[in-house]
Design an enzyme around this catalytic site. Sequence first.
Site, PDB file in Angstrom:
ATOM      1  N   CYS A 130      52.472  79.134  30.695  1.00  0.00           N
ATOM      2  CA  CYS A 130      52.587  77.686  29.713  1.00  0.00           C
ATOM      3  C   CYS A 130      52.717  77.922  29.131  1.00  0.00           C
ATOM      4  CB  CYS A 130      51.446  77.107  30.612  1.00  0.00           C
ATOM      5  SG  CYS A 130      51.682  75.876  29.944  1.00  0.00           S
ATOM      6  N   HIS A 172      56.033  72.218  37.205  1.00  0.00           N
ATOM      7  CA  HIS A 172      55.031  72.148  36.459  1.00  0.00           C
ATOM      8  C   HIS A 172      55.518  71.077  35.411  1.00  0.00           C
ATOM      9  CE1 HIS A 172      54.215  75.546  33.386  1.00  0.00           C
ATOM     10  NE2 HIS A 172      53.875  74.699  32.217  1.00  0.00           N
ATOM     11  N   GLU A 173      56.754  71.387  34.727  1.00  0.00           N
ATOM     12  CA  GLU A 173      56.711  69.979  33.927  1.00  0.00           C
ATOM     13  C   GLU A 173      56.175  69.012  34.124  1.00  0.00           C
ATOM     14  OE1 GLU A 173      57.025  71.767  31.130  1.00  0.00           O
ATOM     15  OE2 GLU A 173      57.960  73.149  31.794  1.00  0.00           O
ATOM     16  N   HIS A 176      52.977  69.307  33.764  1.00  0.00           N
ATOM     17  CA  HIS A 176      52.210  68.333  32.729  1.00  0.00           C
ATOM     18  C   HIS A 176      52.209  66.721  31.922  1.00  0.00           C
ATOM     19  CE1 HIS A 176      52.081  72.507  30.094  1.00  0.00           C
ATOM     20  NE2 HIS A 176      53.293  72.116  30.867  1.00  0.00           N
TER      21      HIS A 176
HETATM   22 ZN    ZN Z   1      53.391  74.290  30.634  1.00  0.00          ZN
END
Ligand code: ZN
Length: 218
Positions: A130, A172-173, A176
């Site tokens: 990341c 993953h996004e 976030h």
């Molecule tokens: Zn990330």
Amino acid sequence: MTSVPYDRPVSQPTLVDQVDALLAGPVPFPITQVGNPVLRQVAQPYDGQLGDTRLAALIEAMRTTMLAAPGVGLAAPQIGLSLALAVMEDTWPSTAASEVRERTTVPFRVLINPRYQPIGTERVAFYEGCLSVDGYQAVTPRWRSVHLTGIDETGQVLDEVLSGWAARIVQHESDHLAGRLYLDGAELRSLLGPAEAARFAADITPERAARELGFDLP
Ligand code: ZN
């Protein structure tokens, strides 16, 4: 006394102020690092606060920032904005591990207010990193397939099934934007510090890392 300065509320910059300040500065934008509370907040949904022109400029600058890093995804909290917006793109050349990771070309796309639901129960574990945890990598199990919903930058509804590499980036996004980092779900015994990040880089699967560092794979 007519006024007491320290009683005045501290004015918070609005989202528009924050975006205008970013766009007035250099691109690529600086990337926030783990420990910054903005990465742990649930990002506010986008409902037109920026207007089309400002949104388009922000998206273009986020794309430039992502490609310069280099990365394959970037979420707004990573540039200090608590806003449910992310970009993704992976057109880097394939590697020996691409097939095993189901890594295919991911054309540039924008995710606004994205959410995902797993399809099935299959999970796949690969090294992941990341831009906000600079230099580190850890094996992170992800759903192999997910159902993505949300909208794109034109307001078009997203409703699609993704698998493999694209599904990993979306997870993953989207995480976030919910205040989650990949480390929250990573196998911490697999963690590679910056000086060791290349140690297993040529391995197609994390099996040797699992043996040498002592962790289980799903
Ligand atoms: Zn990330």
